[in-house]
Design an enzyme around this catalytic site. Structure first.
Site, PDB file in Angstrom:
ATOM      1  N   HIS A   1      24.309  18.160  -9.449  1.00 55.59           N
ATOM      2  CA  HIS A   1      25.187  17.137  -8.904  1.00 55.59           C
ATOM      3  C   HIS A   1      24.767  16.816  -7.473  1.00 55.59           C
ATOM      4  CE1 HIS A   1      26.772  20.887  -7.257  1.00 55.59           C
ATOM      5  NE2 HIS A   1      27.412  20.185  -6.323  1.00 55.59           N
TER       6      HIS A   1
ATOM      7  N   ARG B   1      27.481  36.500  -6.644  1.00 53.28           N
ATOM      8  CA  ARG B   1      27.179  35.586  -5.546  1.00 53.28           C
ATOM      9  C   ARG B   1      28.458  34.874  -5.134  1.00 53.28           C
ATOM     10  NH1 ARG B   1      25.555  29.996  -5.191  1.00 53.28           N
ATOM     11  NH2 ARG B   1      24.556  29.610  -3.178  1.00 53.28           N
TER      12      ARG B   1
ATOM     13  N   HIS C   1      21.610  19.192  -6.471  1.00 57.20           N
ATOM     14  CA  HIS C   1      21.519  20.644  -6.398  1.00 57.20           C
ATOM     15  C   HIS C   1      22.388  21.277  -7.474  1.00 57.20           C
ATOM     16  CE1 HIS C   1      24.789  19.299  -3.743  1.00 57.20           C
ATOM     17  NE2 HIS C   1      25.371  20.479  -3.916  1.00 57.20           N
TER      18      HIS C   1
ATOM     19  N   ASP D   1      26.812  15.895  -3.663  1.00 55.20           N
ATOM     20  CA  ASP D   1      28.135  15.978  -3.046  1.00 55.20           C
ATOM     21  C   ASP D   1      28.567  14.582  -2.606  1.00 55.20           C
ATOM     22  OD1 ASP D   1      28.183  18.710  -3.427  1.00 55.20           O
ATOM     23  OD2 ASP D   1      27.456  19.174  -1.409  1.00 55.20           O
TER      24      ASP D   1
END
Length: 345
Positions: free
Chosen positions: A220, A286, A276, A222
């Site tokens: 996607h 994570r 990303h 941002d």
């Protein structure tokens, strides 16, 4: 690299363990193996903010033009502020599911699990999203009552982090304007985030270990202006450039900066809004913390005059952030769709 099949049984087991309350769209194939992974990790731009100001501004513009992404070192965000929010976040995600659900649903604020957006997109993650609107300074304090047994401690950690990272975002945006030679007002970008009604948000993403290296958060861009992200020492962030996926090396002392769709529009397409994604790690958890710097709902977004070549028409027609969000949450767009297509001139 071959396609990585995800069995329905394994996915069901994962979902039941992490988010038993959710309905799931079961994916049969992970697309990690169908796309090229680049071996260019060391080429990810990292900018030293202690260098000469003119040099820093030039490097920021070049990185935004080529990648739509860069990392920054030697920033002024105190490490204890970062560490405190990370600790608070890990404590929240370690709580029993029934307690986490009290902080939900994440539509758009609060706790969410696996569902991403209104169009059926899914990911192998949990998340906690908070508004950082300066006009509602007590918002985080009120939400913290459902997030932590020590709400004042969580509220203080989140508020201090948001304020520190907002300052970093504004400094970087001013440097960006200087590098673009926007001479009339080098605060043209940062003023949007500093507005009392800024729609900026803070999101904590939690990716449990997964043996199949599944997609934690799909491909996607941002939508906002700048995203400032910090993660722990576990790799998982990947950016797309020239058809390759590049793994961004984890560095808990640095911040990742992403150009958003809004800044791409304001630079008339000169900047790239980087595509990303996040992949899970096979052995380690994570966690990332993202600040999405956004304008107010009423802010008018349009290409700056300095960004439109003489005799050329702008690539994008003016729109308000509210109009952009309405299109984004209409349900007609999937996570990876180009949201700016609707606003092309």
């Amino acid at each position: 690299m071959r396609l990585l099949a995800i069995s329905i049984t394994a996915l069901y087991d994962y979902c039941s363990h992490t988010c038993g309350y959710c309905d799931y769209y079961l994916l049969s194939v992970c697309e990690l193996g169908s796309q090229k992974l680049g071996a260019m990790e060391n080429n990810v731009p990292k900018i030293d903010l202690s260098a000469r100001r003119s040099s820093v501004s030039t490097k920021i513009v070049k990185a935004c033009e080529k990648y739509g992404f860069f990392m920054v070192a030697n920033h002024d965000v105190p490490l204890n502020v970062v560490g405190e929010l990370e600790q608070q976040g890990l404590q929240f995600f370690a709580r029993p599911m029934a307690e986490k659900l009290r902080a939900g649903p994440g539509t758009p604020y609060g706790y969410g699990c696996n569902r991403i957006g209104p169009s059926g997109d899914m990911g192998a993650l949990e998340y906690l999203t908070l508004s950082t609107n300066p006009a509602s300074p007590d918002y985080i304090a009120r939400r913290a009552r459902t997030i932590s047994n020590r709400p004042s401690k969580f509220s203080s950690a989140a508020s201090e982090y948001a304020e520190a990272v907002r300052g970093l975002a504004c400094m970087l945006l001013d440097l960006t304007a200087e590098g673009l030679r926007v001479l009339n007002d080098t605060s043209v970008f940062s003023n949007l985030i500093m507005d009392d009604n800024s729609d900026s948000i803070l999101r904590l993403n939690y990716y449990p270990p997964s043996n199949d290296h599944s997609i934690g958060f799909g491909e996607h861009t941002d939508p906002q202006i700048f995203t400032i992200l910090r993660s722990n020492e576990v790799d998982g962030l990947q950016i797309s450039t020239q058809g390759n996926w590049i793994t961004v090396p984890s560095d808990p002392n640095a911040f990742c900066v992403f150009v958003g769709d809004t800044l791409k529009a304001m630079t008339n397409g000169r900047f790239v809004s980087v595509r990303h994604r996040a992949v899970t790690n096979s052995q380690q958890t994570r966690m990332s913390i993202a600040f999405f710097g956004a304008p107010s709902l009423q802010a008018l977004i349009a290409p700056l005059p300095e960004m439109v070549p003489a005799g050329m028409a702008p690539l994008y027609k003016p729109f308000t952030w509210e109009e952009f969000k309405r299109q984004m949450y209409s349900g007609s767009l999937r996570l990876g769709d180009d949201r700016l297509n609707h606003f092309r001139a």
